[in-house]
Design an enzyme around this catalytic site. Structure first.
Site, PDB file in Angstrom:
ATOM      1  N   ARG A  26       0.909  -1.097  -0.116  1.00  0.00           N
ATOM      2  CA  ARG A  26      -0.084   0.011  -0.043  1.00  0.00           C
ATOM      3  C   ARG A  26       0.880   1.326  -0.076  1.00  0.00           C
ATOM      4  O   ARG A  26       1.586   1.348   0.980  1.00  0.00           O
ATOM      5  CB  ARG A  26      -0.728  -0.174   1.221  1.00  0.00           C
ATOM      6  N   HIS A  39      -3.619   4.277   4.768  1.00  0.00           N
ATOM      7  CA  HIS A  39      -4.748   3.313   4.831  1.00  0.00           C
ATOM      8  C   HIS A  39      -6.047   3.940   4.291  1.00  0.00           C
ATOM      9  O   HIS A  39      -6.785   3.259   3.341  1.00  0.00           O
ATOM     10  CB  HIS A  39      -4.778   3.044   6.443  1.00  0.00           C
ATOM     11  N   TYR A  93       3.747   5.339  11.692  1.00  0.00           N
ATOM     12  CA  TYR A  93       4.266   3.956  12.077  1.00  0.00           C
ATOM     13  C   TYR A  93       4.988   3.470  11.018  1.00  0.00           C
ATOM     14  O   TYR A  93       5.658   2.461  11.332  1.00  0.00           O
ATOM     15  CB  TYR A  93       2.915   3.182  12.398  1.00  0.00           C
TER      16      TYR A  93
HETATM   17  C1  LIG Z   1     -13.825  -6.635  12.428  1.00  0.00           C
HETATM   18  C2  LIG Z   1     -13.162  -5.303  12.252  1.00  0.00           C
HETATM   19  N1  LIG Z   1     -12.435  -4.781  13.052  1.00  0.00           N
HETATM   20  C3  LIG Z   1     -11.564  -3.834  12.969  1.00  0.00           C
HETATM   21  C4  LIG Z   1     -11.969  -2.968  11.715  1.00  0.00           C
HETATM   22  C5  LIG Z   1     -11.226  -1.621  11.672  1.00  0.00           C
HETATM   23  N2  LIG Z   1     -10.294  -1.814  10.466  1.00  0.00           N
HETATM   24  C6  LIG Z   1     -10.737  -1.192   9.368  1.00  0.00           C
HETATM   25  S1  LIG Z   1      -9.450  -1.636   8.098  1.00  0.00           S
HETATM   26  C7  LIG Z   1      -8.483  -2.514   9.322  1.00  0.00           C
HETATM   27  C8  LIG Z   1      -7.084  -3.116   8.843  1.00  0.00           C
HETATM   28  C9  LIG Z   1      -7.519  -3.952   7.667  1.00  0.00           C
HETATM   29  O1  LIG Z   1      -6.164  -4.493   6.937  1.00  0.00           O
HETATM   30  P1  LIG Z   1      -5.909  -5.701   5.801  1.00  0.00           P
HETATM   31  O2  LIG Z   1      -6.821  -6.579   6.346  1.00  0.00           O
HETATM   32  O3  LIG Z   1      -4.613  -5.938   5.834  1.00  0.00           O
HETATM   33  O4  LIG Z   1      -6.482  -4.653   4.631  1.00  0.00           O
HETATM   34  P2  LIG Z   1      -6.241  -3.526   4.118  1.00  0.00           P
HETATM   35  O5  LIG Z   1      -6.781  -2.294   4.684  1.00  0.00           O
HETATM   36  O6  LIG Z   1      -4.745  -3.503   4.153  1.00  0.00           O
HETATM   37  O7  LIG Z   1      -6.544  -3.499   2.927  1.00  0.00           O
HETATM   38  C10 LIG Z   1      -8.903  -2.283  10.435  1.00  0.00           C
HETATM   39  C11 LIG Z   1      -8.216  -2.715  11.626  1.00  0.00           C
HETATM   40  C12 LIG Z   1     -12.849  -3.418  10.931  1.00  0.00           C
HETATM   41  N3  LIG Z   1     -13.252  -2.599   9.996  1.00  0.00           N
HETATM   42  N4  LIG Z   1     -13.409  -4.382  11.174  1.00  0.00           N
END
Ligand SMILES: Cc1ncc(C[n+]2csc(CCOP(=O)(O)OP(=O)(O)O)c2C)c(N)n1
Ligand SMILES: Cc1ncc(C[n+]2csc(CCOP(=O)(O)OP(=O)(O)O)c2C)c(N)n1
Ligand SMILES: [Mg+2]
Ligand SMILES: [Mg+2]
Lengths: 346, 382, 346, 382
Positions: free
Chosen positions: B272, B276, B285
């Site tokens: 990425r 985020h 971070y």
């Molecule tokens: C069940 C849940 N817990 C926490 C979140 C908050 N949250 C949104 S995106 C994210 C990180 C997701 O990481 P990843 O699965 O690697 O996907 P990326 O965003 O990197 O595409 C978090 C913790 C959420 N949306 N759903």
């Protein structure tokens, strides 16, 4: 590990008299409370998604990693049941975990650990094993957040015996209630109204005071009608109270519940016995929300004082819509005023 | 699997897949690797893929700027990840279903969603998650990993209904692999042997949590071993490799060889580049220069080089593409910004039929709006 | 796949006139309903832990595997979120999954899929994607079951807009309500009072009738006080009603809610307008239980008719104790009578 | 790991553990396998292990019969699985913690619980799950797999508190591996590298669902790959092998070699001879004779043969053991059946302090009991 005996603590009332204070918003007060307790008690630790390096998505845990190190401020994998489940395990070994769930809407994967275990461990083991854990989660709507980020389902937790549920509405209460929650020997679900996180600042005493759990507070005294509310809704309620005072001469008492479980029935009832009329305001959907419990309790205890139906001004019974419509979904001063007027003119 | 080097990476002697180096077709400069076989894509398709990747990158820029201007809500950018998104989209047949997260704007677009529809939820419109007719895309999944068991269920349903030609493709991130739903969904997929392909867009970060801290397993693909299904690692910045691997996985889902299980877990290794979401500040971070290595393998640059080397792209065509993209984007933004929603539509579609209590609540809202006007609802906390 | 158009169906009222009937207990009626609907509509399938080969731990799905084969009667791995999550996926592809959760206490791991997805898919997609799914779970206490096997937390589901919640109290209702739930285009949480599973038998029409969702039923007419209840508690309530009629000459009306969400407010209110006094009886802990919603609603709609506080006779606010004490935890005729007498003598 | 044949099963060339044949020390007749090394256990310990396995089997018989007589509630038998339970218990040090399910009666007993305490929850006593002082056992976990993240948390807590000599041992079944909590708990264990040992008592059945239908992965132990930890398969009917493997895993948890991760997933391959619980009828879903193969490897018989062959057991000692077991069991049953509970104790320990509303509820219950007597509460539905 050393711990601090509880009698070193003082209540907010005490501490405000004469002690130093700093101006803070609510999220700063949360951070300050965490910092204070981690400094006082080595057993207190913080864990959750993005709480360490990133300092939390709302910055509630910023700086803690630097102050207390990566053994006590821990980024976890992305798994809420894992977070709460390990926090229960940590608490049972006499740590004092403060777990963060990133938003209340993401507490559901941890629901089983909360209701089937955290809530019952003391009771099922007959007092032998306890879960002195706090689960913090930003909560409620009004910040144009994405879907699932605006949940306010406090009633889910209140319905489970063995959990305590706390919702602060001001920075000073946030600090005192969070400290009390961390020191509480039972599991506390601590819901932080994110609409208030940065809404305003106020003086917050810098010492390590507790605002006792289980005690509602009267935010505004009045004689015509009581509005019961908590969290973010306290603020539009106070505005509404001023407005109906100005416009209609209605004298509103506002009670901020602060602790939703166990309920401070005494304060609720006392106020109603004075006013004889009540409105309950909450963001959550009306049906089977906590407003129902409050209305049911008041009529149970004080029917002879009741001069009008107890009105609920609440979220509608629909999923929180995307942000264009959230102002219509959430109770605003407008709807609260309307509820007050109806109740008073009944 | 159709790529030649895949065989090299999975010698028969190794029983467990997914522990190897990522499969590549293009090198970092867009040249075809000597041991690689190009997937069957027409010249037109190859150029169209390039255009879509470019559109995706431009979409990101426009969306971020719209968000800065307060015209849309929090946006999750995809720069660096467009190659994998576009390629998985190309691998799908029209009847296949796509389950995206909040980040797969380009995959949705390639699978049939118009640009305006992508913007609707960002504008907070009530009907933001309605999908255009006949587009086989699910509304984005925000609660992490919850789409995984649903994807398994959809694939199972299609199979039960005898739609042998339909598969389901499910996207999620590296962080998602820690959730219970990832585990339960993949385990069901293995047990019921459903026609589903699971694509982990391993972009190295779950907000601020790096991949190494998310799990102690060496690769994500090797988690497939826990479900008795195949795990494959692919260079997520190599659109042709992602296309080939996804295509092969979809084929296998529909037509497995004897004794082969249908589902595949694809780990598309990527990065990425940006934040985020627009609400995130990655400097809290991670080091800014961490991205540099990855940018050397940028999917847009690699595809451009590949096409130019093969005489499929020149400056004129590039200019034409840019013009088309900008026009499309501007039109989409304009159309969606003009839209508004009647507040009472929040009561629509809660249930098939509106229950009496909801009827009352809708009437209450209507009467308040009549009495006080809409502005009264937007007064802010003082 | 062929489906049957809904107008072929008839309501219980119709069907009882003249059609054949068989004597069944509640669990047999559930099984009969599943058999009936699976025979009528190929899209209906049953999935869950131990539902196929074993016929369900309570035998509710016995024989279905033999009749409909292993594509439509499916044993799943042990994972509730997986069961409900895949059932949502199946429903969105126009199957009609009936998922079984082995006990309501094991629904919590699936809570997220239920509240964050099943409940909202229709609304969030603006009517485009729907989840015509039923989640069945044995529910409630009174059979000396192990820990976690006696949960009755219907309020959790009622508080989530978009879910329907149904609890039958008799074999005939169980069949009609389950058929209606399967045909309902929205997700239904169908909670089966296991204390009633084999408690008694009654005539159940053998044709494919629906008992409409959203309609409470008056089980006993009376003029002095209304008792609102559902599920297993209907039966001690009817006993209590007879007892107070005999002993105190109190004429009790008993309303069986049957559908807990959406609530049949009209029937609730009509009865109260007649009697002016009410008791709500439920097994779940009192605080924030559904009794609160019923009391709050009634006083909201009918305060001028209210002659006494609305009393709640409910489970205590403690985790359900191990079986030695369950008779003390659960409302029994004894406590219901006491509640009725208090309410009438107010 | 201390057993010699373990090295044979895990050649260095294979990167992923847990896909091999189960480790054994005793053959089916109780003879020590030629390539196996006996664990360090004194003669007394070996005999004591045998006695405990025998006690466990007898406990099962008595409990099933008590349940048939209506004297206790639903009981989950362990016959066939006692060897693994007793052996894991012997591997624990006093300070280690044990997290059992509803089936690990023998493991709890070996780790310090008295027989009467095992029976208390079955008698439905209010304080059924209170554990005797200084016994490091958690109350049994009924919601499947929920103990796994808690075990990780407890191990983590001990580690943070510098109790380097303490590990946590967590039991669960084959069915439990399908739950999200198994996945989340093991993933956390790998990431935080906690001193925990996870024992999957793979008894081939989760009520009526056979192991092959629970997951498409070939073994349970290979699921360890998903968490970057070691997975080991052991013959769960071979008490000495289970002891050796568990002991080694606990050692590693406390003192890992350089670069070695602390947690281990042990798959103890075994079989549930009897019903899932006294409420279950296995003839509904499996053939009676399926157990035969397993009974040929019965843990009690194997230990008896082993001890007899080595001159550690004769008929006299056997008779002495039987007598002791029966006396112990009878005493325990008697003592626990005499116990009763004051109904108002259900209000005890809900919170540290009883809130006002609960005080009122307790008073209400007390006054009802006074007014009507306790019988009135036990009137049944007519
Ligand atoms: C069940 C849940 N817990 C926490 C979140 C908050 N949250 C949104 S995106 C994210 C990180 C997701 O990481 P990843 O699965 O690697 O996907 P990326 O965003 O990197 O595409 C978090 C913790 C959420 N949306 N759903
Ligand atoms: C979360 C949850 N779902 C369902 C159940 C009901 N249940 C009790 S035991 C069992 C099977 C467990 O199988 P396994 O994990 O293999 O352990 P075993 O009983 O074979 O020792 C089930 C489904 C439960 N207790 N908890
Ligand atoms: Mg990621
Ligand atoms: Mg098993």
């Amino acid at each position: 590990m050393s711990s601090t005996s509880p009698d070193e603590s003082r209540t907010a009332g005490d501490s405000q008299a004469g002690s130093a204070a700093e101006t803070m918003n609510l999220v700063e007060a949360v951070r300050h409370a965490l910092h204070t307790e981690m400094g006082r008690d080595e057993r207190v630790m913080v864990l959750g998604e993005d709480v360490a390096e990133n300092g939390g998505v709302f910055r509630a845990t910023e700086g803690l990693l630097e102050s207390f190190g990566d053994e006590r401020v821990v980024d976890t994998p992305l798994a809420e049941s894992g977070i709460v489940g390990t926090a229960i395990g940590l608490a049972m070994t006499d740590m004092r975990p403060v777990a963060e769930l990133q938003f209340m809407g993401f507490a559901y994967p941890a629901f089983d650990q909360l209701v089937s275990h955290a809530a019952r461990m003391r009771s099922r083991s007959h007092g032998q094993y306890t879960v002195p854990m706090v689960v913090r989660a930003p909560y409620g709507g009004g910040i144009r957040a994405p879907e699932h980020h605006s949940e306010s389902k406090e009633a889910f937790f209140v319905h489970e015996p063995g959990l305590k549920v706390v919702v602060p509405s001001t920075p000073a209460d946030a600090k005192g209630l969070l400290i009390a929650s961390i020191r509480d020997p039972d599991p506390v679900v601590f819901l932080e109204p994110k609409l208030v996180y940065r809404a305003f600042r106020e003086d917050v005493p810098t010492d390590a005071y507790e605002t006792p759990l289980g005690e509602a507070t009267v935010k505004r005294e009045g004689t015509d009608v009581t509005v019961y509310t908590w969290g973010a809704m306290v603020h539009p309620t106070l505005i509404a109270a001023d407005n109906v005072a100005d416009e209609d001469g209605i004298d509103v008492e506002v009670v901020d519940l602060r602790t939703l479980s166990p309920l401070d029935v005494e304060t609720l009832v006392d106020s109603f016995e004075k006013t004889g009329r009540a409105v309950v305001v909450h963001e959550a959907p009306k049906t089977a929300g906590l407003g129902a419990e409050i209305a049911a309790t008041i009529q149970e205890e004080t029917l002879l004082h009741q001069e009008a139906p107890i009105t609920r001004v609440a979220g509608y019974d629909v999923p929180m819509p995307l942000h264009e419509l959230e102002d219509y979904y959430l109770p605003q001063a407008l709807r609260i005023q309307e509820g007050i007027r109806e109740t008073v003119s009944f | 699997m159709s790529t030649q080097n895949e065989a090299d990476h999975h010698p028969d002697s190794a029983p467990v897949h997914g522990t190897t180096d990522p499969i590549q077709i293009l090198d970092a400069d867009g040249a075809v690797l000597s041991n690689a076989e190009l997937p069957e894509l027409s010249d037109d398709d190859l150029v169209a893929m390039y255009e879509d990747i470019k559109l995706a990158r431009r979409f990101d820029q426009r969306a971020i700027s719209l968000q800065r201007q307060g015209r849309i809500a929090t946006y999750a950018p995809m720069t660096g990840q467009e190659g994998a998104q576009v390629a998985t989209g190309y691998a799908l047949a029209t009847q296949d279903w796509l389950l995206p997260t909040y980040r797969e704007h380009a995959a949705k677009y390639v699978h049939g969603m118009d640009l305006a529809s992508l913007l609707k939820p960002l504008c907070g419109l009530r009907e933001g998650y309605a999908i255009p007719d006949d587009v086989h895309v699910m509304p984005e999944y925000i609660p992490i990993a919850t789409q995984v068991p649903q994807a398994t269920g959809m694939a199972w349903g299609k199979q039960l209904q005898g739609e042998a030609d339909t598969a389901v493709l499910c996207h999620f991130g590296d962080g998602a692999t820690s959730e219970g739903d990832f585990h339960e969904g993949l385990n069901f997929a293995g047990v019921f042997d459903v026609p589903a392909v699971f694509v982990c867009n391993n972009n190295q970060w779950a907000i601020s949590v790096p991949r190494e801290h998310q799990t102690a397993s060496e690769t994500i693909a090797q988690k497939a071993a826990a479900y008795g299904i195949e795990g494959v690692r692919v260079d997520g910045l190599d659109p042709l490799a992602v296309y080939a691997v996804t295509r092969a996985a979809l084929q296998k889902a529909k037509n497995p060889a004897d004794g082969e299980r249908r589902p595949t877990l694809i780990e598309a290794v990527q990065y990425r580049y940006g934040a985020h979401t627009t609400a995130d500040d990655p400097s809290a971070y991670r080091e800014e220069d961490e991205a540099e290595d990855w940018r050397q393998k940028d999917p847009l640059d690699r595809m451009r080089n590949f096409l130019t080397n093969n005489g499929l792209l020149d400056d004129d065509l590039e200019a034409e593409i840019d013009e088309r993209i900008d026009a499309q984007l501007s039109e989409a933004i304009e159309s969606v910004e003009a839209a508004t929603t009647d507040p009472t539509t929040m009561f629509d579609h809660v249930y098939d039929e509106l229950p009496p209590r909801l009827r009352e609540q809708r009437a209450e809202l209507e009467s308040l709006r009549e009495k006080y006007g809409d502005e009264a609802f937007h007064e802010v906390l003082e």
